[in-house]
Design a protein around this motif. Structure first.
Motif, short mmCIF file in Angstrom:
data_model
loop_
_atom_site.label_atom_id
_atom_site.label_comp_id
_atom_site.label_asym_id
_atom_site.label_seq_id
_atom_site.Cartn_x
_atom_site.Cartn_y
_atom_site.Cartn_z
N GLU A 398 9.62 36.89 41.34
CA GLU A 398 8.83 37.53 40.29
C GLU A 398 8.62 36.55 39.15
N GLY A 399 7.37 36.36 38.77
CA GLY A 399 7.04 35.51 37.64
C GLY A 399 6.33 36.32 36.57
N ARG A 400 6.05 35.68 35.46
CA ARG A 400 5.33 36.33 34.37
C ARG A 400 4.32 35.34 33.79
N VAL A 401 3.17 35.84 33.40
CA VAL A 401 2.17 35.02 32.72
C VAL A 401 2.25 35.32 31.23
N LEU A 402 2.65 34.33 30.45
CA LEU A 402 2.85 34.52 29.02
C LEU A 402 1.53 34.81 28.31
N PRO A 403 1.57 35.50 27.17
CA PRO A 403 0.33 35.84 26.45
C PRO A 403 -0.47 34.60 26.06
N PRO A 404 -1.79 34.76 25.87
CA PRO A 404 -2.64 33.62 25.50
C PRO A 404 -2.20 32.97 24.19
N VAL A 405 -2.47 31.69 24.08
CA VAL A 405 -2.17 30.92 22.87
C VAL A 405 -3.42 30.90 21.99
N SER A 406 -3.23 30.88 20.68
CA SER A 406 -4.36 30.86 19.75
C SER A 406 -4.42 29.51 19.04
N ILE A 407 -5.60 28.88 19.08
CA ILE A 407 -5.80 27.55 18.49
C ILE A 407 -6.62 27.67 17.21
N SER A 408 -6.26 26.90 16.19
CA SER A 408 -6.96 26.92 14.91
C SER A 408 -7.68 25.59 14.69
N PHE A 409 -8.93 25.69 14.17
CA PHE A 409 -9.73 24.49 13.91
C PHE A 409 -10.00 24.39 12.40
N ASN A 410 -11.16 23.90 12.01
CA ASN A 410 -11.45 23.65 10.59
C ASN A 410 -11.94 24.93 9.91
N LYS A 411 -11.04 25.58 9.18
CA LYS A 411 -11.40 26.84 8.52
C LYS A 411 -12.36 26.62 7.36
N ASP A 412 -12.36 25.42 6.74
CA ASP A 412 -13.27 25.13 5.64
C ASP A 412 -14.73 25.14 6.10
N ARG A 413 -14.93 24.93 7.40
CA ARG A 413 -16.29 24.96 7.96
C ARG A 413 -16.57 26.29 8.66
N GLY A 414 -15.76 27.30 8.35
CA GLY A 414 -15.98 28.62 8.93
C GLY A 414 -15.55 28.76 10.37
N GLN A 415 -14.65 27.90 10.82
CA GLN A 415 -14.21 27.94 12.21
C GLN A 415 -13.24 29.09 12.44
N GLN A 416 -13.47 29.83 13.52
CA GLN A 416 -12.60 30.94 13.87
C GLN A 416 -11.50 30.46 14.83
N ASN A 417 -10.37 31.17 14.78
CA ASN A 417 -9.33 30.88 15.76
C ASN A 417 -9.84 31.20 17.16
N GLN A 418 -9.36 30.45 18.12
CA GLN A 418 -9.82 30.63 19.50
C GLN A 418 -8.64 30.95 20.41
N LYS A 419 -8.70 32.11 21.10
CA LYS A 419 -7.66 32.45 22.06
C LYS A 419 -7.91 31.69 23.35
N VAL A 420 -6.84 31.14 23.91
CA VAL A 420 -6.96 30.33 25.12
C VAL A 420 -6.08 30.93 26.20
N ASP A 421 -6.71 31.47 27.24
CA ASP A 421 -5.94 32.03 28.36
C ASP A 421 -6.22 31.30 29.67
N THR A 422 -7.00 30.22 29.59
CA THR A 422 -7.32 29.45 30.79
C THR A 422 -6.69 28.06 30.77
N GLY A 423 -5.96 27.75 29.69
CA GLY A 423 -5.37 26.41 29.58
C GLY A 423 -6.33 25.36 29.06
N ARG A 424 -7.60 25.72 28.84
CA ARG A 424 -8.60 24.77 28.34
C ARG A 424 -9.47 25.48 27.31
N TRP A 425 -10.00 24.72 26.36
CA TRP A 425 -10.89 25.33 25.38
C TRP A 425 -12.08 24.40 25.13
#
Length: 837
Positions: A398-425
């Motif tokens: 039995e294994g488990r898939v951990l919840p997606p990770v959230s990546i943060s970019f440049n908020k000064d330029r209005g960038q939104q956080n991006q959830k990553v559930d595929t290992g790539r963004w």
């Protein structure tokens, strides 16, 4: 509520330094995974006997493993062991399930010759009883009644010997690999032969012993005429060799051929024909002179024409030296099933990846075929002799898939956080979080490209990176330089042209190369240890491709920005509170050992550590181990103290918590690492902390293992592989220790390999979920790419530092037995920067 496992752990005293399992993780979506492990269905008899086994020739010379095996088989054939069925561990020990009753423990044994013209060789044999031991130690370990110790290790060694003896006897073996088929093979660029085989080893699982069976690859020297093999190794046409080879090619060829066994073809059957290669002659067959039977001076070419009526077609090539004899290459053939000892070229490595890269379904089917057609446990009389049975169906865990990770970019330029559930963004619409200003830079072109093409590349790179959040003020100056010239002079010129703002130092020299070669090492060593220059190397073939060019520029820009001290992205707020809430340093450490054919080169050890609360900025240190091939880091305390000082200088205080991810340690080295390295860390903390040291969690990172997973249901898979963030902490792990498998990356090609994390010390008292989640998130912080990686970022960076320090290492001496190595120090202005990316 106290679990059964916790009650069991309360009954024993776990050995010092191994963290007991803090329960089992529950975080994430549950999935069923097939593991390439087989259960031991029938536990073997509890009692085994161990004997020392020594074989020497009549002259007292020590004998190699293969001959010791032949002697052992001859002893069995002559029934000197009676009805006992002992096995040989392919080294210097014999195991038996019954006590051996030899007429004498020292005797002589003649061995028949391996070829018709050979002589009978007599060997001196010593077989002496060493100890009786019980396999109860393994049972007690599995049931958490005792810790791992040398008794458990002895039992595991014995059972692995029983497991592998018959297949190693019946088939070709190399290392731990068994190569039963002649079909799965390919000739690589550079002449080596790559074969697909299988390997197996006994492992301790949750409640059972298991057999881990996997696909492996071995590199062999292809059999055949030596001239044909030489053409492949030198990447030349066979006819081109008629003109001879230079000394560089001769040394390269000698390295690949030394110690290989050959058969000479020009003699009759009544003379010895098999030899082992000592070396290649410096002179060619045409030029090697000696006196013949009539005392006339003659060359090897002339001798073969007169003696054997053979006109050598490749007389310009050197000869094979065997003792006092010299044989032309064209009259020798290499015998099959011998390991390749030459260098694998870059193209050869690319061929290896294509050949070995198979999806999980194909890999697991190959393993099933090997279980039934090669290993055939039910037909192994050695396993039957100890009453050991193996279930041939792979186990499901039995294994488990951990919840997606959230990546943060440049908020000064209005960038939104991006959830990553595929290992790539996707970075196309994103902006670098903290882009640095680049003023003083230039491009050094060593590729032969026209200046206009290089300048155009500079303009396109500038435009792309400015859009991505960097601040590149000036177009780069372009310096065209001959790659065969004095590279230090070329770098110096490029640095001088880069200083557009004379009040600031040179920030970067971007080097365009035709291919990655020895030149790369020279560039990095000279620029980073002598000239204090950060460099970024690119291949000219990549700057010519219109398709994917923007993405290429982005990838280059990520490295450049990080080298300048910028932050490309980070984990979103709240993702790693353990690190950000309290001053914390995350260390990675690794040791690099030179290859089998470079044993004289020293081992390089490296340590890197995070310098910020986001765990994105790192500083690194490296050192040369004095003891050859020493797995422990000899100057660990000094490097750690230096990095603690750097952290305090940057943050105004020392860290209260330390996570230390140690890569490159085999299981046999765990105890030594505990006794040496953890102790060095504790002592290093004394100087800065006194009686209030930081809380240490020390983790071993293992990539070199053969455990693989395949989702049992395709809807739970990622193109056949486990999804990124898949964790396994039951079934095939050790019940009483804090360890787990984590596949943190997306496997685009082949079968994903999870990383095995083993916590040896845990002063921070992590819960299983918290530590597994944190470790997974740390795999998303590699500044060089927009994807998660297969190991935690600090361990990966430590590996990069080791590789970079290799380029700084220079061997001074004419041979591997004479001389010494020196490793230059990186320039002080670069010490705390991420120059190694």
């Amino acid at each position: 509520m106290t679990t059964h496992l916790e009650k069991q752990l309360e009954k024993i005293t776990v050995k010092e330094g191994v963290a007991p399992r803090p329960g089992i993780g529950n975080l994430g979506q549950k999935v069923n995974l097939r593991a390439n492990h087989l259960k031991i269905s029938k536990f073997p008899n509890l009692k085994l006997y161990l004997y020392n086994y020594n074989v020497t020739s009549s002259s007292g010379r020590t004998i190699g493993k293969k001959v010791r095996w032949k002697v052992f088989e001859e002893i069995k054939k002559q029934k000197k062991f009676g009805k006992s069925l002992p096995i040989f561990n392919w080294n210097d020990m014999i195991y038996s399930s019954t006590k051996l009753f030899l007429e004498q423990d020292e005797f002589e044994l003649p061995l028949p010759p391996s070829e018709p013209a050979g002589k009978i060789t007599t060997f001196k044999i010593k077989i002496k009883f060493k100890e009786e031991f019980s396999l109860q130690h393994i049972k007690d370990f599995m049931e958490s009644k005792q810790a791992w110790n040398k008794n458990v290790q002895t039992c595991m060694n014995a059972l692995n010997a029983y497991l592998n003896y018959k297949v190693r006897t019946n088939y070709v073996s190399l290392g731990r690999g068994i190569y039963a088929s002649n079909n799965n093979r390919v000739i690589l660029s550079g002449g080596a032969e790559l074969r697909q085989g299988h390997c197996q080893s006994l492992r301790v699982g949750w409640n059972d012993l298991t057999v881990n069976v996997d696909v492996c690859s071995g590199i062999f020297c292809p059999p055949g005429n030596v001239v044909d093999i030489a053409a492949g190794i030198l990447n030349r046409r066979k006819d081109d060799l008629r003109r001879g080879i230079d000394d560089r090619d001769r040394r390269m060829l000698a390295k690949a051929l030394k110690t290989l066994r050959i058969r000479v073809l020009h003699r009759g059957d009544n003379k010895r024909s098999i030899y082992s290669i000592d070396d290649l002659s410096k002179d060619s067959a045409d030029n090697i002179k000696f006196r013949d039977e009539e005392e006339r001076e003659t060359s090897v070419t002339q001798f073969f024409a007169k003696k054997y009526g053979m006109r050598l077609a490749f007389g310009s090539l050197p000869c094979i030296k065997v003792s006092k004899n010299c044989f032309p290459l064209e009259v020798c053939e290499i015998l099959p099933d011998q390991p390749f000892k030459g260098d694998i070229t870059d193209n050869g490595r690319a061929d290896m990846i294509k050949f070995t890269c198979v999806k999980p379904r194909e890999r697991f089917q190959s393993i099933r075929d090997a279980i039934h057609n090669v290993f055939r446990y039910g037909q192994d009389e050695n396993l039957r002799s100890i009453n050991m049975g193996v279930d041939t169906e792979m186990i499901v865990v039995e294994g488990r898939v951990l919840p997606p990770v959230s990546i943060s970019f440049n908020k000064d330029r209005g960038q939104q956080n991006q959830k990553v559930d595929t290992g790539r963004w996707n970075f196309v619409s994103q902006v670098i979080q903290d882009g640095k200003k680049l003023t003083n830079w230039s491009i050094l072109a060593l590729s032969g490209d026209h200046q206009n093409a290089i300048a155009q590349f500079g303009r396109q790179l500038t435009e792309t990176l400015n859009k991505k959040g960097m601040n590149i003020v000036n177009q780069p100056a372009v310096v065209i330089f001959n790659q065969h010239g004095d590279i230090k002079r070329g770098l110096t010129q490029a640095a001088e042209r880069a200083r557009m703002n004379k009040d600031e130092p040179v920030q970067l020299v971007l080097v365009v190369m035709r291919e990655r070669s020895r030149l790369y090492s020279d560039i990095k060593r000279i620029a980073e240890t002598e000239l204090s220059i950060r460099t970024q190397c690119v291949l000219n073939k990549n700057i010519r491709k219109p398709k994917g060019f923007e993405q290429f520029c982005v990838n280059v820009g990520l490295k450049i920005n990080a080298k300048l001290g910028g932050r490309n992205y980070s984990l979103s707020t709240g993702q790693i509170d353990f690190v950000s809430s309290v001053p914390t340093m995350i260390f990675g450490a690794d040791v690099y050992h030179s290859g089998v054919h470079e044993q004289h080169m020293p081992s390089i050890a490296s340590v890197c550590a995070s310098m910020d609360a986001a765990a994105t900025i790192y500083s690194g240190r490296y050192s040369m181990n004095k003891e050859p091939r020493n797995e422990t880091i000899e100057e660990l305390d000094l490097m750690v103290i230096d990095l603690l000082k750097a952290f305090r200088a940057k943050n105004g205080r020392l860290p209260q918590r330390i996570l230390f991810y140690r890569d490159g340690v085999s299981e046999g080295q765990f105890r030594k690492v505990m006794e040496v390295e953890v102790d060095m860390l504790r002592k290093a903390f004394k100087g800065g902390y006194g009686d209030n040291p930081p809380k240490l969690t020390f983790i071993i990172v293992q990539k070199r293992h053969h455990t693989r997973f395949e989702p049992t249901n395709q809807r739970d898979s990622d193109r056949g592989n486990c999804r990124p963030g898949t964790v396994v902490d039951t079934g095939i792990v050790v019940k009483q220790e804090f360890d787990f498998f984590l596949q943190s990356h997306a496997s685009l090609l082949g079968t994903g390999r999870p990383t095995h994390y083993r916590v040896l010390v845990d002063d921070n008292k992590f819960k299983a979920d918290d530590f597994q989640s944190l470790t997974n998130k740390l795999c998303y912080l590699n500044a060089r790419c927009t994807s998660s990686i297969s190991i935690v970022t600090p361990a990966y960076y430590a590996h990069l530092i080791c590789n970079r320090a290799r380029h700084y290492t220079v061997w001074q001496g004419e041979s591997s037995s004479e001389g010494s190595a020196t490793c230059a120090s990186v320039s002080k202005p670069l010490t705390n920067l991420m120059y190694f990316l």
